[in-house]
Write a protein that holds these residues in place. Sequence first.
Motif, PDB file in Angstrom:
ATOM      1  N   ARG A   1      15.818  12.680   5.096  1.00 49.90           N
ATOM      2  CA  ARG A   1      17.051  13.350   4.657  1.00 49.90           C
ATOM      3  C   ARG A   1      17.206  14.705   5.340  1.00 49.90           C
ATOM      4  NH1 ARG A   1      19.312  14.176  -1.504  1.00 49.90           N
ATOM      5  NH2 ARG A   1      20.436  16.107  -1.122  1.00 49.90           N
ATOM      6  N   ALA A   2      16.116  15.439   5.432  1.00 45.82           N
ATOM      7  CA  ALA A   2      16.196  16.768   6.054  1.00 45.82           C
ATOM      8  C   ALA A   2      16.533  16.675   7.533  1.00 45.82           C
ATOM      9  CB  ALA A   2      14.870  17.503   5.861  1.00 45.82           C
ATOM     10  N   LEU A   3      16.202  15.551   8.151  1.00 44.59           N
ATOM     11  CA  LEU A   3      16.412  15.401   9.595  1.00 44.59           C
ATOM     12  C   LEU A   3      17.635  14.544   9.917  1.00 44.59           C
ATOM     13  CD1 LEU A   3      12.683  14.866  10.636  1.00 44.59           C
ATOM     14  CD2 LEU A   3      14.051  16.960  10.837  1.00 44.59           C
TER      15      LEU A   3
ATOM     16  N   GLY B   1       7.147  21.043   6.319  1.00 47.01           N
ATOM     17  CA  GLY B   1       6.926  19.610   6.146  1.00 47.01           C
ATOM     18  C   GLY B   1       6.283  19.288   4.801  1.00 47.01           C
ATOM     19  N   ASP B   2       5.301  20.093   4.417  1.00 50.84           N
ATOM     20  CA  ASP B   2       4.633  19.852   3.131  1.00 50.84           C
ATOM     21  C   ASP B   2       5.614  19.990   1.973  1.00 50.84           C
ATOM     22  OD1 ASP B   2       2.276  19.496   4.512  1.00 50.84           O
ATOM     23  OD2 ASP B   2       1.290  21.306   3.779  1.00 50.84           O
TER      24      ASP B   2
ATOM     25  N   LEU C   1       8.932  19.578   2.053  1.00 50.11           N
ATOM     26  CA  LEU C   1       9.837  18.423   2.090  1.00 50.11           C
ATOM     27  C   LEU C   1       9.172  17.169   1.532  1.00 50.11           C
ATOM     28  CD1 LEU C   1      11.635  18.511   5.528  1.00 50.11           C
ATOM     29  CD2 LEU C   1      12.711  18.431   3.265  1.00 50.11           C
ATOM     30  N   TYR C   2       7.943  16.959   1.943  1.00 53.40           N
ATOM     31  CA  TYR C   2       7.199  15.781   1.501  1.00 53.40           C
ATOM     32  C   TYR C   2       7.129  15.746  -0.026  1.00 53.40           C
ATOM     33  CZ  TYR C   2       3.207  12.462   1.461  1.00 53.40           C
ATOM     34  OH  TYR C   2       2.362  11.394   1.253  1.00 53.40           O
TER      35      TYR C   2
ATOM     36  N   ASP D   1       0.350  12.918   8.130  1.00 56.06           N
ATOM     37  CA  ASP D   1       0.679  14.152   7.408  1.00 56.06           C
ATOM     38  C   ASP D   1       2.168  14.433   7.589  1.00 56.06           C
ATOM     39  OD1 ASP D   1       0.853  16.565   9.691  1.00 56.06           O
ATOM     40  OD2 ASP D   1      -0.199  14.741  10.261  1.00 56.06           O
ATOM     41  N   PRO D   2       2.732  15.328   6.778  1.00 48.51           N
ATOM     42  CA  PRO D   2       4.185  15.570   6.849  1.00 48.51           C
ATOM     43  C   PRO D   2       4.677  16.003   8.226  1.00 48.51           C
ATOM     44  CG  PRO D   2       3.331  16.402   4.781  1.00 48.51           C
ATOM     45  CD  PRO D   2       2.136  15.973   5.587  1.00 48.51           C
ATOM     46  N   SER D   3       3.915  16.804   8.950  1.00 50.73           N
ATOM     47  CA  SER D   3       4.377  17.218  10.284  1.00 50.73           C
ATOM     48  C   SER D   3       4.423  16.032  11.235  1.00 50.73           C
ATOM     49  CB  SER D   3       3.453  18.294  10.863  1.00 50.73           C
ATOM     50  OG  SER D   3       3.555  19.478  10.106  1.00 50.73           O
TER      51      SER D   3
ATOM     52  N   GLN E   1      17.415  22.298   4.467  1.00 51.21           N
ATOM     53  CA  GLN E   1      17.629  21.044   5.203  1.00 51.21           C
ATOM     54  C   GLN E   1      17.770  19.867   4.249  1.00 51.21           C
ATOM     55  OE1 GLN E   1      14.196  21.382   8.063  1.00 51.21           O
ATOM     56  NE2 GLN E   1      15.756  20.615   9.463  1.00 51.21           N
ATOM     57  N   TYR E   2      17.020  19.932   3.160  1.00 47.36           N
ATOM     58  CA  TYR E   2      17.060  18.816   2.206  1.00 47.36           C
ATOM     59  C   TYR E   2      18.375  18.811   1.441  1.00 47.36           C
ATOM     60  CZ  TYR E   2      15.613  15.601  -1.442  1.00 47.36           C
ATOM     61  OH  TYR E   2      15.544  14.538  -2.290  1.00 47.36           O
TER      62      TYR E   2
ATOM     63  N   ARG F   1      -1.153  22.534   0.001  1.00 44.07           N
ATOM     64  CA  ARG F   1      -2.012  21.349  -0.151  1.00 44.07           C
ATOM     65  C   ARG F   1      -3.393  21.841  -0.575  1.00 44.07           C
ATOM     66  NH1 ARG F   1      -2.451  15.991   2.378  1.00 44.07           N
ATOM     67  NH2 ARG F   1      -0.664  16.341   3.734  1.00 44.07           N
TER      68      ARG F   1
ATOM     69  N   GLY G   1       9.486   7.906  -1.263  1.00 43.97           N
ATOM     70  CA  GLY G   1      10.244   9.124  -1.499  1.00 43.97           C
ATOM     71  C   GLY G   1       9.883  10.231  -0.529  1.00 43.97           C
ATOM     72  N   ALA G   2       8.597  10.374  -0.255  1.00 43.86           N
ATOM     73  CA  ALA G   2       8.156  11.436   0.649  1.00 43.86           C
ATOM     74  C   ALA G   2       8.775  11.247   2.032  1.00 43.86           C
ATOM     75  CB  ALA G   2       6.633  11.440   0.737  1.00 43.86           C
TER      76      ALA G   2
ATOM     77  N   GLY H   1      10.582  15.185  -1.657  1.00 40.50           N
ATOM     78  CA  GLY H   1      10.963  13.794  -1.474  1.00 40.50           C
ATOM     79  C   GLY H   1      10.177  12.864  -2.378  1.00 40.50           C
ATOM     80  N   ALA H   2       8.877  13.110  -2.500  1.00 37.19           N
ATOM     81  CA  ALA H   2       8.044  12.244  -3.331  1.00 37.19           C
ATOM     82  C   ALA H   2       8.528  12.258  -4.777  1.00 37.19           C
ATOM     83  CB  ALA H   2       6.583  12.687  -3.240  1.00 37.19           C
TER      84      ALA H   2
ATOM     85  N   GLY I   1      12.451  11.973   1.898  1.00 45.07           N
ATOM     86  CA  GLY I   1      12.750  13.405   1.872  1.00 45.07           C
ATOM     87  C   GLY I   1      12.753  13.997   3.272  1.00 45.07           C
ATOM     88  N   ILE I   2      11.767  13.608   4.053  1.00 49.95           N
ATOM     89  CA  ILE I   2      11.702  14.095   5.439  1.00 49.95           C
ATOM     90  C   ILE I   2      12.881  13.547   6.239  1.00 49.95           C
ATOM     91  CG2 ILE I   2      10.337  13.886   7.562  1.00 49.95           C
ATOM     92  CD1 ILE I   2       7.839  14.221   5.699  1.00 49.95           C
TER      93      ILE I   2
ATOM     94  N   CYS J   1       3.032   7.090   5.735  1.00 47.90           N
ATOM     95  CA  CYS J   1       3.597   7.985   4.706  1.00 47.90           C
ATOM     96  C   CYS J   1       2.558   8.871   4.033  1.00 47.90           C
ATOM     97  CB  CYS J   1       4.294   7.151   3.643  1.00 47.90           C
ATOM     98  SG  CYS J   1       5.690   6.193   4.262  1.00 47.90           S
TER      99      CYS J   1
ATOM    100  N   GLY K   1      11.819  10.469  -5.051  1.00 52.73           N
ATOM    101  CA  GLY K   1      11.661   9.015  -5.032  1.00 52.73           C
ATOM    102  C   GLY K   1      11.340   8.477  -6.411  1.00 52.73           C
TER     103      GLY K   1
END
Lengths: 279, 279, 279, 279
Positions: free
Chosen positions: D117-119, C103-104, C106-107, D59-61, C156-157, C84, D110-111, C110-111, D114-115, D53, C114
């Motif tokens: 989906r991983a979980l 997490g960053d 994955l975010y 934040d992603p975490s 994981q994704y 970031r 999407g973000a 995913g973005a 993505g998170i 989001c 999307g």
Amino acid sequence: VTSPTTSPTTSGAGTAPAVVVDLNADVGEGFGRWELGDDAAVIATVTSANVACGFHAGDPSTMARTVRTALEHGVAIGAHVSYRDLAGFGRRYVDADEAELAGDVLYQIGALAGICRALGARIGYVKPHGALYNTIAADDERGHRHARAVLSAIGQYDPALPVVGLAGSVFLDAARAAGQPVVAEAFADRAYTPQGALVSRREPGAVLHDADEVAERMVSLVRTGSVPTVDGSTVAVEADSICVHGDSPGAVAMAWAVREALTGAGVELRAFAPGPQAG
Amino acid sequence: VTSPTTSPTTSGAGTAPAVVVDLNADVGEGFGRWELGDDAAVIATVTSANVACGFHAGDPSTMARTVRTALEHGVAIGAHVSYRDLAGFGRRYVDADEAELAGDVLYQIGALAGICRALGARIGYVKPHGALYNTIAADDERGHRHARAVLSAIGQYDPALPVVGLAGSVFLDAARAAGQPVVAEAFADRAYTPQGALVSRREPGAVLHDADEVAERMVSLVRTGSVPTVDGSTVAVEADSICVHGDSPGAVAMAWAVREALTGAGVELRAFAPGPQAG
Amino acid sequence: VTSPTTSPTTSGAGTAPAVVVDLNADVGEGFGRWELGDDAAVIATVTSANVACGFHAGDPSTMARTVRTALEHGVAIGAHVSYRDLAGFGRRYVDADEAELAGDVLYQIGALAGICRALGARIGYVKPHGALYNTIAADDERGHRHARAVLSAIGQYDPALPVVGLAGSVFLDAARAAGQPVVAEAFADRAYTPQGALVSRREPGAVLHDADEVAERMVSLVRTGSVPTVDGSTVAVEADSICVHGDSPGAVAMAWAVREALTGAGVELRAFAPGPQAG
Amino acid sequence: VTSPTTSPTTSGAGTAPAVVVDLNADVGEGFGRWELGDDAAVIATVTSANVACGFHAGDPSTMARTVRTALEHGVAIGAHVSYRDLAGFGRRYVDADEAELAGDVLYQIGALAGICRALGARIGYVKPHGALYNTIAADDERGHRHARAVLSAIGQYDPALPVVGLAGSVFLDAARAAGQPVVAEAFADRAYTPQGALVSRREPGAVLHDADEVAERMVSLVRTGSVPTVDGSTVAVEADSICVHGDSPGAVAMAWAVREALTGAGVELRAFAPGPQAG
């Protein structure tokens, strides 16, 4: 500068034509890896440089480089303050409340002032940017609210610091009423309505592209205090300063054409603000 | 303040015990909607307030509110400068190059100074925050590079502006060598090694939780110039200022206990920097 | 793609020369008002496009435009994930902890996914950007920690999603060990050491500027599995994909020269990942 | 969910009282160091969790932690999409153009996806946040423009994904016309006008503070399809879902009171969307 206690020097048809005008342009509008325009070429053209302060563009390193270039050319430095909107380049209205916008404006002025101080420079004026500039020029609730925020911030920071605004706008009236020195600004490449307003960018013909025509209009503006309008009439427009652009090679060429035409017509180009060196 | 040409007032076992010390704490560490800690309670406890400048925390409105509170309490204002890292609260090392970090530091000092100026206040000192604080305390390439950036920025901004750093660190040596006034800082709630360094947070016992014990240690530090270490010995530690925390109710209570113990022991709590009112 | 259970197709001197290779380039690296490079020209040159995901560059509108261009050209789409760090363009190491970096990543994946989904496209691979790319290629604590974060996120994704990394680096070993398909990448314009590493950019000659020489080297690499090194020897380098640049007119010309030389030598340019259309 | 081809289940006085309703709340609204509210307590109370989001909070975490908590409690996950406005918590109107807002919405969905989906989780719905929610509920140019952007993004992403909006608003009409499943939302702690609109927060009495009164009103709303208004009359209000708050201890207590009153009155609390586990 139109100080609140003296008469405007350039406005009003019928007075003697002004022989002095300022040329200003936006500079320092890169951010990190990204560059925008040719700042060195633009700064060599104008007498006042509007330096982005980090909220729409301008990371600290870019700000420092821009201040150094202004110092080298003896060009006055303005704080180009914006809504907090890096993703939108400050071109989007953000409905900030009055206190938070005043804080944002102060933060940006101070940040640029800090960089100036370290480099032996100083801020000569403030110019709102983009959507903030347009918002405060409008005679409505949002415009009044944000104009109060801007003027409150500048007034608290330095009641003698000039502020640049759209010629003929309610913002200039509010600034004068607040006792802040004001600088009325005309736009070199924009068409004017018979009422002296800018033609909306949504209308055809709003933006002028012929450098020679633009240059000629600006000579007319400075010497006669008026410009031709879209219906063929002329209208009086205040012009303590003329805004030119520098974000493309064509824009720089047009800015230079305006400069050459004005100086060729005997107009002195001179910043309204003190020079960039710290006093 | 340990100015470069005078002897430290508080360091060195064997000299008469100091009877004056500064208490500092981090404040203004909210951002927009988010608050952190009880700034009013903390500012009522300390003599110096480290105000976040927007890069790790502290939007302009929060900064203005914090400066006002410092003014009300007569507490000195410090610029708490950070890496550009809002998501990480400035606790992550960012490998900025020297010039860009210097620009970031100047930008933050200036931004806070702008808000101070508008409110009739002034900045009394600079304290690097979080990862930047720790990085420049370290005797390695990164530490030296970022220390140069920080000192270059502060020195260019104001060579008389004190800078706070970790007691005994190479950063303080570098600052002294650069001619910048330095303030050696001890941490109230941290354990010390026999060499006078902080025990790493990764070690058990690094952070002390007993308010009475912490308060007693600080009285000892200020009166004798030394603190007990983790192996039972004592070690001399410079302490122009003592850092306390305020980001939880327990932290505020501990800060108050330190204050009460020091004043009860006849120690005068006094900021090293001038008061917050603009001179 | 080097899947964990099959042999690499392109690495290893002594095997038959590869006749297929991927060409990849970074695209979508503007942000808001700022553009960078000529994405349309670059995408017309390569077989895989690394699309910035907002953390070092790439606002959502830029991402959507870039995905559309990739779709038009049938070029595979990769998620170009970064620290970031918008101000530093992702070129600065940021000392994120493992979970937050995962997490960053994955975010960002995913973005982009999307946006792809909305446009009928899909992500074909992931490529770490800039400082993150370099950090995870290094065999040290930081490199291992951030490699774990990246691989954890991608695994994981989607455990079948290929990840691009530096040929010969420990990151590729770690990815293989984690069962993730890997793509070994060579750099068209970089000099190599006799050990197969990139010559540091701090060394003279690290970056090659002659388009013909670069093109010839890449033909050699693909056909023989090796490149000349700075000491005149040759070294085996895996090259499932070759990275070219597009952030300047000269870079685009060089990329095109590489493409023309490869196809002229009978090499098939083909993405390792499926095409950009959603399956 | 009110799908475009079936009748609303809960709206309309005169129909049989609904015995099922959803309870939703905003969660995951911290950012980095900053926390907001007690997500675990809130998620234990509701049936649907609106997860920030990253554009106004989250934040992603924090997002990953929140998704894990939703999974543990079997609570449906919604993408709580916002203007890009971290400093203003998404509570400020930002005059984005239609395409850029659509991109911002897609990016955020999407973000989070993505998170998820991983979980092993999935997004069950979308709910616009703050100023965006209010803007699209309004029957004016800005509202229509931003409603189109939101609906275009969601529709392109997944035409079967429900969207939550203000009961009785033009946004719900637009969503229905676009064929998107809609969820009409009522607010537990807000006063209603005789026309079924929310009393403006600028008016006294706009926000209700008595937990028992609020709980009783919600039982009435679900059983009769109407609520008392500020002038003593009653008005029909659609309520597929009831929004409660959790950003203070008092808010959590009120949310719990609403839950207890509804279940005590025989109302089944059930998410309109599928559970959080990926299908």
